[in-house]
Design a protein around this motif. Sequence first.
Motif, PDB file in Angstrom:
ATOM      1  N   ARG A 148       7.004  13.235  12.372  1.00 32.44           N
ATOM      2  CA  ARG A 148       6.116  13.217  11.205  1.00 32.44           C
ATOM      3  C   ARG A 148       5.398  11.881  11.092  1.00 32.44           C
ATOM      4  O   ARG A 148       4.204  11.838  10.772  1.00 32.44           O
ATOM      5  N   HIS A 149       6.112  10.796  11.340  1.00 34.12           N
ATOM      6  CA  HIS A 149       5.478   9.478  11.263  1.00 34.12           C
ATOM      7  C   HIS A 149       4.368   9.360  12.306  1.00 34.12           C
ATOM      8  O   HIS A 149       3.286   8.819  12.013  1.00 34.12           O
ATOM      9  N   ALA A 150       4.614   9.868  13.511  1.00 35.23           N
ATOM     10  CA  ALA A 150       3.596   9.839  14.553  1.00 35.23           C
ATOM     11  C   ALA A 150       2.375  10.653  14.136  1.00 35.23           C
ATOM     12  O   ALA A 150       1.225  10.229  14.333  1.00 35.23           O
ATOM     13  N   LEU A 151       2.608  11.808  13.544  1.00 31.75           N
ATOM     14  CA  LEU A 151       1.497  12.641  13.086  1.00 31.75           C
ATOM     15  C   LEU A 151       0.765  11.999  11.906  1.00 31.75           C
ATOM     16  O   LEU A 151      -0.425  12.229  11.709  1.00 31.75           O
ATOM     17  N   GLY A 152       1.477  11.197  11.120  1.00 34.67           N
ATOM     18  CA  GLY A 152       0.826  10.468  10.039  1.00 34.67           C
ATOM     19  C   GLY A 152      -0.225   9.495  10.563  1.00 34.67           C
ATOM     20  O   GLY A 152      -1.297   9.347   9.973  1.00 34.67           O
ATOM     21  N   LEU A 164       0.821  -1.208   0.000  1.00 38.91           N
ATOM     22  CA  LEU A 164       0.000   0.000   0.000  1.00 38.91           C
ATOM     23  C   LEU A 164       0.861   1.267   0.000  1.00 38.91           C
ATOM     24  O   LEU A 164       0.435   2.299  -0.521  1.00 38.91           O
ATOM     25  N   VAL A 165       2.054   1.193   0.564  1.00 39.65           N
ATOM     26  CA  VAL A 165       2.996   2.316   0.416  1.00 39.65           C
ATOM     27  C   VAL A 165       3.303   2.526  -1.065  1.00 39.65           C
ATOM     28  O   VAL A 165       3.309   3.659  -1.570  1.00 39.65           O
ATOM     29  N   GLY A 166       3.569   1.412  -1.766  1.00 37.90           N
ATOM     30  CA  GLY A 166       3.820   1.513  -3.201  1.00 37.90           C
ATOM     31  C   GLY A 166       2.619   2.056  -3.952  1.00 37.90           C
ATOM     32  O   GLY A 166       2.773   2.812  -4.924  1.00 37.90           O
ATOM     33  N   ARG A 167       1.405   1.703  -3.500  1.00 38.20           N
ATOM     34  CA  ARG A 167       0.196   2.244  -4.152  1.00 38.20           C
ATOM     35  C   ARG A 167       0.149   3.750  -4.023  1.00 38.20           C
ATOM     36  O   ARG A 167      -0.150   4.468  -4.993  1.00 38.20           O
ATOM     37  N   GLU A 168       0.434   4.276  -2.825  1.00 44.22           N
ATOM     38  CA  GLU A 168       0.391   5.720  -2.613  1.00 44.22           C
ATOM     39  C   GLU A 168       1.442   6.429  -3.467  1.00 44.22           C
ATOM     40  O   GLU A 168       1.184   7.497  -4.035  1.00 44.22           O
ATOM     41  N   GLY A 177       3.318   5.233   6.194  1.00 40.64           N
ATOM     42  CA  GLY A 177       4.618   4.960   5.581  1.00 40.64           C
ATOM     43  C   GLY A 177       4.864   5.787   4.337  1.00 40.64           C
ATOM     44  O   GLY A 177       5.962   6.299   4.116  1.00 40.64           O
ATOM     45  N   ALA A 178       3.831   5.935   3.501  1.00 45.13           N
ATOM     46  CA  ALA A 178       3.974   6.751   2.292  1.00 45.13           C
ATOM     47  C   ALA A 178       4.230   8.206   2.652  1.00 45.13           C
ATOM     48  O   ALA A 178       5.048   8.886   2.021  1.00 45.13           O
ATOM     49  N   ASP A 179       3.546   8.697   3.696  1.00 48.96           N
ATOM     50  CA  ASP A 179       3.763  10.088   4.101  1.00 48.96           C
ATOM     51  C   ASP A 179       5.179  10.286   4.630  1.00 48.96           C
ATOM     52  O   ASP A 179       5.760  11.365   4.480  1.00 48.96           O
ATOM     53  N   ALA A 198      -2.454  16.499   5.559  1.00 45.23           N
ATOM     54  CA  ALA A 198      -2.290  15.869   4.246  1.00 45.23           C
ATOM     55  C   ALA A 198      -2.760  14.419   4.286  1.00 45.23           C
ATOM     56  O   ALA A 198      -3.475  13.950   3.379  1.00 45.23           O
ATOM     57  N   VAL A 199      -2.376  13.691   5.338  1.00 36.66           N
ATOM     58  CA  VAL A 199      -2.807  12.296   5.468  1.00 36.66           C
ATOM     59  C   VAL A 199      -4.311  12.225   5.721  1.00 36.66           C
ATOM     60  O   VAL A 199      -5.011  11.368   5.168  1.00 36.66           O
TER      61      VAL A 199
END
Length: 279
Positions: free
Chosen positions: A165-169, A26-30, A123-125, A90-91
Amino acid sequence: MTAPALTARPPLPERLRWAAADGLTLVGRELSRLRQEPGELIAALIFPAVMVVLFGYVFGSAIKVPGGGNYREYLMPGLFVMVSFTSVMAVTLRVATDASRGVMDRFRSMPMARSAVPFGQAGADLIHGILALVIMAATGLIVGWHAHRGLWPTAEAFLLLLLMRHALGWAGCYLGLVVRNEQTADQFVPLVFPVTMLSNSFVPTGGMPSWLQAIADWNPVSAATAASRQLFGNPGAPTGGRDLAWPLAHPVTATLLWSLALIAVFAPLSVRTFQRRGR
Protein backbone atom coordinates in the motif's frame (compact mmCIF):
# COMPACT_ATOMS: atom_id res chain seq x y z
CA MET A 1 35.18 44.25 -3.00
CA THR A 2 35.07 40.65 -1.92
CA ALA A 3 32.49 38.21 -3.20
CA PRO A 4 29.79 37.31 -0.69
CA ALA A 5 30.32 34.02 1.04
CA LEU A 6 28.26 31.16 -0.34
CA THR A 7 25.81 29.58 2.04
CA ALA A 8 27.11 26.16 3.01
CA ARG A 9 24.80 23.26 2.24
CA PRO A 10 23.70 21.46 5.42
CA PRO A 11 25.19 17.99 5.94
CA LEU A 12 23.18 14.97 4.78
CA PRO A 13 21.98 13.85 8.27
CA GLU A 14 20.59 17.34 8.93
CA ARG A 15 18.85 17.42 5.53
CA LEU A 16 17.29 14.00 6.19
CA ARG A 17 16.10 15.10 9.62
CA TRP A 18 14.62 18.26 8.10
CA ALA A 19 12.84 16.29 5.38
CA ALA A 20 11.48 13.76 7.90
CA ALA A 21 10.20 16.50 10.22
CA ASP A 22 8.47 18.34 7.36
CA GLY A 23 7.02 15.09 6.07
CA LEU A 24 5.57 14.18 9.47
CA THR A 25 4.07 17.66 9.70
CA LEU A 26 2.25 17.07 6.42
CA VAL A 27 1.10 13.64 7.60
CA GLY A 28 -0.48 15.44 10.54
CA ARG A 29 -2.07 17.92 8.11
CA GLU A 30 -3.73 15.10 6.16
CA LEU A 31 -5.03 13.48 9.34
CA SER A 32 -6.37 16.79 10.68
CA ARG A 33 -8.17 17.31 7.38
CA LEU A 34 -10.01 14.04 7.96
CA ARG A 35 -11.17 15.33 11.34
CA GLN A 36 -12.66 18.32 9.55
CA GLU A 37 -14.31 16.04 6.96
CA PRO A 38 -15.50 13.06 9.03
CA GLY A 39 -17.78 11.83 6.24
CA GLU A 40 -14.75 10.93 4.11
CA LEU A 41 -13.20 9.00 7.00
CA ILE A 42 -16.44 7.16 7.81
CA ALA A 43 -16.91 6.16 4.17
CA ALA A 44 -13.32 4.97 3.94
CA LEU A 45 -13.73 2.81 7.03
CA ILE A 46 -17.17 1.42 6.18
CA PHE A 47 -16.15 0.42 2.64
CA PRO A 48 -13.90 -2.51 3.72
CA ALA A 49 -16.58 -3.97 5.98
CA VAL A 50 -19.20 -3.70 3.24
CA MET A 51 -16.86 -5.45 0.80
CA VAL A 52 -16.40 -8.39 3.18
CA VAL A 53 -20.12 -8.91 3.66
CA LEU A 54 -21.08 -8.30 0.03
CA PHE A 55 -18.47 -10.44 -1.70
CA GLY A 56 -18.35 -13.05 1.06
CA TYR A 57 -22.03 -13.92 0.90
CA VAL A 58 -22.84 -13.11 -2.74
CA PHE A 59 -19.86 -14.87 -4.32
CA GLY A 60 -19.64 -17.46 -1.57
CA SER A 61 -22.85 -19.13 -2.63
CA ALA A 62 -21.67 -19.70 -6.21
CA ILE A 63 -17.91 -20.35 -6.17
CA LYS A 64 -16.11 -23.50 -5.04
CA VAL A 65 -12.66 -23.18 -3.55
CA PRO A 66 -9.95 -25.29 -5.26
CA GLY A 67 -9.12 -28.17 -2.94
CA GLY A 68 -12.10 -27.38 -0.73
CA GLY A 69 -12.47 -24.99 2.16
CA ASN A 70 -14.50 -21.99 3.28
CA TYR A 71 -14.89 -19.44 0.49
CA ARG A 72 -14.78 -16.52 2.90
CA GLU A 73 -11.38 -17.68 4.11
CA TYR A 74 -10.32 -17.92 0.48
CA LEU A 75 -11.76 -14.46 -0.21
CA MET A 76 -10.36 -12.41 2.67
CA PRO A 77 -6.72 -12.21 1.45
CA GLY A 78 -8.03 -11.01 -1.93
CA LEU A 79 -10.11 -8.31 -0.25
CA PHE A 80 -7.14 -7.20 1.85
CA VAL A 81 -5.15 -6.73 -1.35
CA MET A 82 -8.03 -5.11 -3.22
CA VAL A 83 -8.47 -2.43 -0.55
CA SER A 84 -4.71 -1.85 -0.54
CA PHE A 85 -4.72 -1.31 -4.31
CA THR A 86 -7.60 1.16 -4.22
CA SER A 87 -5.30 3.47 -2.26
CA VAL A 88 -3.52 4.47 -5.47
CA MET A 89 -6.62 6.28 -6.71
CA ALA A 90 -7.44 7.74 -3.29
CA VAL A 91 -3.99 9.37 -3.10
CA THR A 92 -4.22 10.45 -6.75
CA LEU A 93 -7.51 12.22 -6.05
CA ARG A 94 -6.24 13.96 -2.90
CA VAL A 95 -3.03 15.18 -4.55
CA ALA A 96 -4.84 16.33 -7.70
CA THR A 97 -7.35 18.21 -5.55
CA ASP A 98 -4.58 20.02 -3.68
CA ALA A 99 -2.85 20.83 -6.96
CA SER A 100 -5.98 22.21 -8.61
CA ARG A 101 -6.74 24.41 -5.59
CA GLY A 102 -3.27 25.94 -5.43
CA VAL A 103 -2.20 24.16 -2.24
CA MET A 104 0.88 22.68 -3.92
CA ASP A 105 1.98 26.14 -5.07
CA ARG A 106 1.77 27.38 -1.48
CA PHE A 107 3.88 24.44 -0.31
CA ARG A 108 6.55 25.27 -2.92
CA SER A 109 6.75 28.84 -1.62
CA MET A 110 7.46 27.64 1.92
CA PRO A 111 10.94 26.82 3.32
CA MET A 112 10.38 23.08 3.46
CA ALA A 113 12.00 19.97 2.04
CA ARG A 114 10.68 19.19 -1.43
CA SER A 115 10.35 15.48 -0.59
CA ALA A 116 8.08 16.30 2.36
CA VAL A 117 4.87 16.73 0.34
CA PRO A 118 4.86 13.33 -1.41
CA PHE A 119 6.20 11.73 1.77
CA GLY A 120 3.34 13.25 3.76
CA GLN A 121 0.71 12.02 1.29
CA ALA A 122 2.09 8.47 1.19
CA GLY A 123 2.56 8.42 4.97
CA ALA A 124 -0.98 9.61 5.71
CA ASP A 125 -2.40 6.99 3.35
CA LEU A 126 -0.42 4.31 5.20
CA ILE A 127 -2.24 5.26 8.42
CA HIS A 128 -5.55 5.04 6.55
CA GLY A 129 -4.47 1.59 5.40
CA ILE A 130 -3.80 0.40 8.95
CA LEU A 131 -7.27 1.48 10.04
CA ALA A 132 -8.87 -0.18 7.00
CA LEU A 133 -7.03 -3.46 7.61
CA VAL A 134 -8.06 -3.48 11.28
CA ILE A 135 -11.73 -3.00 10.40
CA MET A 136 -11.62 -5.52 7.58
CA ALA A 137 -9.85 -8.13 9.73
CA ALA A 138 -12.40 -7.67 12.52
CA THR A 139 -15.25 -8.07 10.04
CA GLY A 140 -13.55 -11.13 8.57
CA LEU A 141 -13.30 -12.75 11.98
CA ILE A 142 -17.02 -12.19 12.45
CA VAL A 143 -17.91 -13.91 9.15
CA GLY A 144 -15.61 -16.88 9.72
CA TRP A 145 -12.14 -15.95 8.50
CA HIS A 146 -9.10 -16.94 10.57
CA ALA A 147 -5.33 -16.85 10.26
CA HIS A 148 -4.04 -20.37 10.92
CA ARG A 149 -0.25 -20.14 10.92
CA GLY A 150 0.38 -18.24 14.12
CA LEU A 151 1.33 -14.73 15.18
CA TRP A 152 4.51 -14.12 13.21
CA PRO A 153 3.32 -15.27 9.75
CA THR A 154 0.13 -13.26 10.31
CA ALA A 155 2.17 -10.17 11.20
CA GLU A 156 4.33 -10.77 8.11
CA ALA A 157 1.21 -10.87 5.93
CA PHE A 158 -0.11 -7.56 7.26
CA LEU A 159 3.31 -5.90 7.00
CA LEU A 160 3.58 -7.08 3.41
CA LEU A 161 0.14 -5.59 2.65
CA LEU A 162 1.14 -2.28 4.22
CA LEU A 163 4.39 -2.20 2.26
CA MET A 164 2.46 -2.73 -0.96
CA ARG A 165 0.00 0.00 0.00
CA HIS A 166 2.82 2.41 0.81
CA ALA A 167 4.41 1.71 -2.58
CA LEU A 168 1.09 2.34 -4.31
CA GLY A 169 0.73 5.57 -2.32
CA TRP A 170 3.88 6.89 -4.01
CA ALA A 171 2.45 5.89 -7.39
CA GLY A 172 -0.77 7.72 -6.57
CA CYS A 173 1.14 10.82 -5.51
CA TYR A 174 2.96 10.92 -8.84
CA LEU A 175 -0.26 10.44 -10.82
CA GLY A 176 -1.97 13.20 -8.85
CA LEU A 177 0.89 15.61 -9.53
CA VAL A 178 0.76 14.77 -13.24
CA VAL A 179 -3.03 15.03 -13.56
CA ARG A 180 -3.44 18.17 -11.35
CA ASN A 181 -7.20 18.16 -11.87
CA GLU A 182 -9.62 16.60 -9.40
CA GLN A 183 -12.33 16.00 -12.01
CA THR A 184 -9.92 14.13 -14.27
CA ALA A 185 -8.55 12.13 -11.35
CA ASP A 186 -12.07 11.20 -10.30
CA GLN A 187 -12.67 9.70 -13.76
CA PHE A 188 -9.68 7.40 -13.25
CA VAL A 189 -11.06 5.82 -10.06
CA PRO A 190 -13.06 3.03 -11.76
CA LEU A 191 -9.94 1.91 -13.64
CA VAL A 192 -8.50 0.27 -10.53
CA PHE A 193 -11.29 -2.30 -10.34
CA PRO A 194 -10.44 -4.17 -13.57
CA VAL A 195 -6.87 -4.52 -12.30
CA THR A 196 -8.01 -6.06 -9.02
CA MET A 197 -10.69 -8.22 -10.64
CA LEU A 198 -8.33 -9.65 -13.28
CA SER A 199 -6.52 -11.72 -10.68
CA ASN A 200 -6.95 -14.62 -8.29
CA SER A 201 -8.55 -12.40 -5.65
CA PHE A 202 -12.11 -13.68 -6.05
CA VAL A 203 -11.91 -16.71 -8.35
CA PRO A 204 -9.18 -19.18 -9.33
CA THR A 205 -7.38 -18.28 -12.56
CA GLY A 206 -7.33 -21.88 -13.81
CA GLY A 207 -10.71 -21.53 -15.52
CA MET A 208 -9.66 -18.46 -17.54
CA PRO A 209 -8.55 -18.61 -21.20
CA SER A 210 -4.80 -19.25 -21.39
CA TRP A 211 -3.93 -15.71 -22.56
CA LEU A 212 -6.08 -14.14 -19.84
CA GLN A 213 -4.72 -16.51 -17.19
CA ALA A 214 -1.16 -15.47 -18.06
CA ILE A 215 -2.08 -11.81 -17.50
CA ALA A 216 -3.85 -12.61 -14.22
CA ASP A 217 -0.99 -14.78 -12.92
CA TRP A 218 1.56 -12.01 -13.51
CA ASN A 219 -0.70 -9.33 -12.06
CA PRO A 220 0.88 -8.00 -8.81
CA VAL A 221 -2.57 -8.31 -7.24
CA SER A 222 -2.39 -12.08 -7.72
CA ALA A 223 1.09 -12.28 -6.20
CA ALA A 224 0.05 -10.28 -3.13
CA THR A 225 -3.14 -12.34 -2.74
CA ALA A 226 -1.24 -15.62 -3.03
CA ALA A 227 1.35 -14.38 -0.51
CA SER A 228 -1.39 -13.43 1.95
CA ARG A 229 -3.11 -16.82 1.59
CA GLN A 230 0.20 -18.55 2.15
CA LEU A 231 1.10 -16.55 5.26
CA PHE A 232 -2.41 -16.68 6.72
CA GLY A 233 -2.74 -20.39 5.93
CA ASN A 234 -6.01 -19.85 4.03
CA PRO A 235 -7.45 -22.03 1.23
CA GLY A 236 -6.09 -21.47 -2.26
CA ALA A 237 -2.49 -20.92 -1.13
CA PRO A 238 0.04 -21.87 -3.87
CA THR A 239 1.46 -25.38 -3.58
CA GLY A 240 4.67 -24.75 -5.51
CA GLY A 241 3.80 -26.84 -8.57
CA ARG A 242 5.98 -26.55 -11.66
CA ASP A 243 3.04 -25.35 -13.77
CA LEU A 244 2.63 -22.19 -11.68
CA ALA A 245 3.80 -18.83 -12.97
CA TRP A 246 6.87 -17.57 -11.10
CA PRO A 247 5.00 -14.86 -9.09
CA LEU A 248 2.54 -17.47 -7.80
CA ALA A 249 5.25 -20.03 -7.06
CA HIS A 250 7.19 -17.40 -5.05
CA PRO A 251 4.45 -14.96 -4.02
CA VAL A 252 6.14 -13.37 -0.99
CA THR A 253 9.33 -12.64 -2.93
CA ALA A 254 7.33 -11.38 -5.92
CA THR A 255 5.28 -9.01 -3.75
CA LEU A 256 8.41 -7.64 -2.09
CA LEU A 257 10.01 -7.06 -5.48
CA TRP A 258 6.89 -5.36 -6.86
CA SER A 259 6.69 -3.08 -3.82
CA LEU A 260 10.36 -2.11 -3.82
CA ALA A 261 10.27 -1.52 -7.58
CA LEU A 262 7.26 0.80 -7.26
CA ILE A 263 8.95 2.80 -4.48
CA ALA A 264 12.25 2.97 -6.41
CA VAL A 265 10.44 4.31 -9.49
CA PHE A 266 7.71 6.55 -8.11
CA ALA A 267 9.35 8.08 -5.02
CA PRO A 268 11.99 9.99 -7.00
CA LEU A 269 9.49 10.70 -9.79
CA SER A 270 7.07 12.22 -7.27
CA VAL A 271 9.72 14.46 -5.72
CA ARG A 272 11.05 15.55 -9.13
CA THR A 273 7.58 16.26 -10.50
CA PHE A 274 6.67 18.30 -7.43
CA GLN A 275 9.82 20.39 -7.88
CA ARG A 276 9.38 20.94 -11.60
CA ARG A 277 5.67 21.84 -11.51
CA GLY A 278 6.59 25.11 -9.82
CA ARG A 279 8.92 26.25 -12.60
